[in-house]
Design a protein around this motif. Structure first.
Motif, PDB file in Angstrom:
ATOM      1  N   GLU A  23       0.885  -1.231   0.055  1.00 48.29           N
ATOM      2  CA  GLU A  23      -0.207  -0.027   0.220  1.00 48.29           C
ATOM      3  C   GLU A  23       0.869   1.412   0.303  1.00 48.29           C
ATOM      4  OE1 GLU A  23      -3.130   0.540  -0.328  1.00 48.29           O
ATOM      5  OE2 GLU A  23      -3.848  -1.540  -0.215  1.00 48.29           O
ATOM      6  N   GLN A  24       2.033   1.229   0.801  1.00 49.83           N
ATOM      7  CA  GLN A  24       2.905   2.439   0.888  1.00 49.83           C
ATOM      8  C   GLN A  24       3.534   2.448  -0.575  1.00 49.83           C
ATOM      9  OE1 GLN A  24       3.273   4.641   3.201  1.00 49.83           O
ATOM     10  NE2 GLN A  24       4.377   5.661   1.496  1.00 49.83           N
ATOM     11  N   GLU A  25       3.944   1.422  -1.157  1.00 48.48           N
ATOM     12  CA  GLU A  25       4.532   1.527  -2.536  1.00 48.48           C
ATOM     13  C   GLU A  25       3.475   2.002  -3.555  1.00 48.48           C
ATOM     14  OE1 GLU A  25       6.144  -2.389  -3.429  1.00 48.48           O
ATOM     15  OE2 GLU A  25       7.647  -2.349  -1.809  1.00 48.48           O
ATOM     16  N   LYS A  26       2.375   1.567  -3.390  1.00 49.86           N
ATOM     17  CA  LYS A  26       1.371   2.356  -4.435  1.00 49.86           C
ATOM     18  C   LYS A  26       1.131   3.565  -4.070  1.00 49.86           C
ATOM     19  CE  LYS A  26      -2.854   1.259  -3.598  1.00 49.86           C
ATOM     20  NZ  LYS A  26      -4.466   0.403  -3.601  1.00 49.86           N
ATOM     21  N   LYS A  27       0.972   4.130  -3.007  1.00 49.30           N
ATOM     22  CA  LYS A  27       0.850   5.585  -2.715  1.00 49.30           C
ATOM     23  C   LYS A  27       2.194   6.485  -3.232  1.00 49.30           C
ATOM     24  CE  LYS A  27       0.985   8.944   0.790  1.00 49.30           C
ATOM     25  NZ  LYS A  27       1.890   9.858   0.368  1.00 49.30           N
ATOM     26  N   ASP A  28       3.359   5.739  -3.092  1.00 49.09           N
ATOM     27  CA  ASP A  28       4.471   6.342  -3.711  1.00 49.09           C
ATOM     28  C   ASP A  28       4.528   6.484  -5.227  1.00 49.09           C
ATOM     29  OD1 ASP A  28       5.517   6.824  -1.082  1.00 49.09           O
ATOM     30  OD2 ASP A  28       6.828   4.891  -1.336  1.00 49.09           O
ATOM     31  N   ILE A  29       4.069   5.486  -5.855  1.00 51.87           N
ATOM     32  CA  ILE A  29       3.643   5.249  -7.198  1.00 51.87           C
ATOM     33  C   ILE A  29       2.841   6.375  -7.693  1.00 51.87           C
ATOM     34  CG2 ILE A  29       3.017   4.219  -9.151  1.00 51.87           C
ATOM     35  CD1 ILE A  29       4.451   1.546  -8.135  1.00 51.87           C
ATOM     36  N   GLN A  30       1.807   6.389  -6.836  1.00 56.38           N
ATOM     37  CA  GLN A  30       0.648   7.271  -7.406  1.00 56.38           C
ATOM     38  C   GLN A  30       1.259   8.808  -7.277  1.00 56.38           C
ATOM     39  OE1 GLN A  30      -2.265   5.981  -4.781  1.00 56.38           O
ATOM     40  NE2 GLN A  30      -3.471   4.842  -6.262  1.00 56.38           N
ATOM     41  N   ASP A  31       1.920   9.276  -6.253  1.00 56.42           N
ATOM     42  CA  ASP A  31       2.581  10.321  -6.113  1.00 56.42           C
ATOM     43  C   ASP A  31       3.527  10.799  -7.256  1.00 56.42           C
ATOM     44  OD1 ASP A  31       1.351  10.725  -3.567  1.00 56.42           O
ATOM     45  OD2 ASP A  31       3.078  10.262  -2.554  1.00 56.42           O
ATOM     46  N   HIS A  32       4.295   9.708  -7.598  1.00 63.13           N
ATOM     47  CA  HIS A  32       5.274  10.029  -8.885  1.00 63.13           C
ATOM     48  C   HIS A  32       4.258  10.299 -10.069  1.00 63.13           C
ATOM     49  CE1 HIS A  32       8.980   9.013  -6.722  1.00 63.13           C
ATOM     50  NE2 HIS A  32       8.726   7.923  -6.510  1.00 63.13           N
ATOM     51  N   ILE A  33       3.075   9.629 -10.245  1.00 64.92           N
ATOM     52  CA  ILE A  33       2.377   9.846 -11.499  1.00 64.92           C
ATOM     53  C   ILE A  33       1.813  11.282 -11.319  1.00 64.92           C
ATOM     54  CG2 ILE A  33       0.171   9.202 -12.348  1.00 64.92           C
ATOM     55  CD1 ILE A  33       0.729   6.176 -11.443  1.00 64.92           C
ATOM     56  N   ARG A  34       1.287  11.714 -10.277  1.00 65.07           N
ATOM     57  CA  ARG A  34       0.933  13.072 -10.329  1.00 65.07           C
ATOM     58  C   ARG A  34       2.015  14.131 -10.637  1.00 65.07           C
ATOM     59  NH1 ARG A  34      -2.589  10.937  -6.295  1.00 65.07           N
ATOM     60  NH2 ARG A  34      -1.080  10.890  -4.512  1.00 65.07           N
ATOM     61  N   GLU A  35       3.266  13.758 -10.176  1.00 66.85           N
ATOM     62  CA  GLU A  35       4.302  14.625 -10.311  1.00 66.85           C
ATOM     63  C   GLU A  35       4.600  14.813 -11.717  1.00 66.85           C
ATOM     64  OE1 GLU A  35       7.923  13.427  -8.359  1.00 66.85           O
ATOM     65  OE2 GLU A  35       6.800  13.805  -6.116  1.00 66.85           O
ATOM     66  N   VAL A  36       4.446  13.710 -12.477  1.00 67.05           N
ATOM     67  CA  VAL A  36       4.481  13.667 -14.139  1.00 67.05           C
ATOM     68  C   VAL A  36       3.384  14.505 -14.644  1.00 67.05           C
ATOM     69  CG1 VAL A  36       4.681  12.310 -16.036  1.00 67.05           C
ATOM     70  CG2 VAL A  36       6.047  11.369 -14.093  1.00 67.05           C
ATOM     71  N   TYR A  37       2.540  14.158 -14.312  1.00 73.03           N
ATOM     72  CA  TYR A  37       1.222  15.059 -15.037  1.00 73.03           C
ATOM     73  C   TYR A  37       1.340  16.348 -14.427  1.00 73.03           C
ATOM     74  CZ  TYR A  37      -1.622  11.102 -16.191  1.00 73.03           C
ATOM     75  OH  TYR A  37      -2.068   9.859 -16.778  1.00 73.03           O
ATOM     76  N   ALA A  38       1.664  16.751 -13.340  1.00 70.67           N
ATOM     77  CA  ALA A  38       2.073  18.338 -13.020  1.00 70.67           C
ATOM     78  C   ALA A  38       3.227  18.795 -13.770  1.00 70.67           C
ATOM     79  CB  ALA A  38       2.494  18.422 -11.473  1.00 70.67           C
ATOM     80  N   LYS A  39       4.409  18.277 -14.027  1.00 71.08           N
ATOM     81  CA  LYS A  39       5.272  18.767 -15.024  1.00 71.08           C
ATOM     82  C   LYS A  39       4.769  18.852 -16.204  1.00 71.08           C
ATOM     83  CE  LYS A  39       9.347  16.791 -12.609  1.00 71.08           C
ATOM     84  NZ  LYS A  39      10.312  15.960 -12.345  1.00 71.08           N
TER      85      LYS A  39
END
Length: 88
Positions: A23-39
């Motif tokens: 679950e923590q890894e999934k949250k970390d990946i979701q955070d990375h995806i949000r960062e990519v979309y933000a960029k």
């Protein structure tokens, strides 16, 4: 009997801890995806459209073509497509 309960409790704890880690890894990946979309958004890309494209790329090509054909049919039925400008 007590050994069996302890083994079962230890096994359960192991599963719970694995799920928590995932679950923590999934949250970390979701955070990375949000960062990519933000960029991408900062560079002027439309994030909503990007998300649609990502979703479409996950779909089998034949299924995607069928969905696009149905969508086109429904849009025509609702008068959302100008027949003169639409070349298929």
């Amino acid at each position: 009997m007590e050994d069996t309960i302890k083994i079962t409790a230890d096994e359960l704890k192991t599963y719970i801890e694995r799920v928590e880690k995932l679950e923590q890894e999934k949250k970390d990946i979701q955070d990375h995806i949000r960062e990519v979309y933000a960029k991408a958004a900062d560079k002027g890309f439309d994030v909503k459209v990007m998300k649609q494209v990502v979703k479409l790329r996950k779909i089998d090509e034949d299924d995607r073509e069928e969905q696009e054909m149905l969508l086109d049919t429904y849009k025509r039925a609702l008068g959302m497509i100008n027949e003169e400008n639409n070349v298929t």
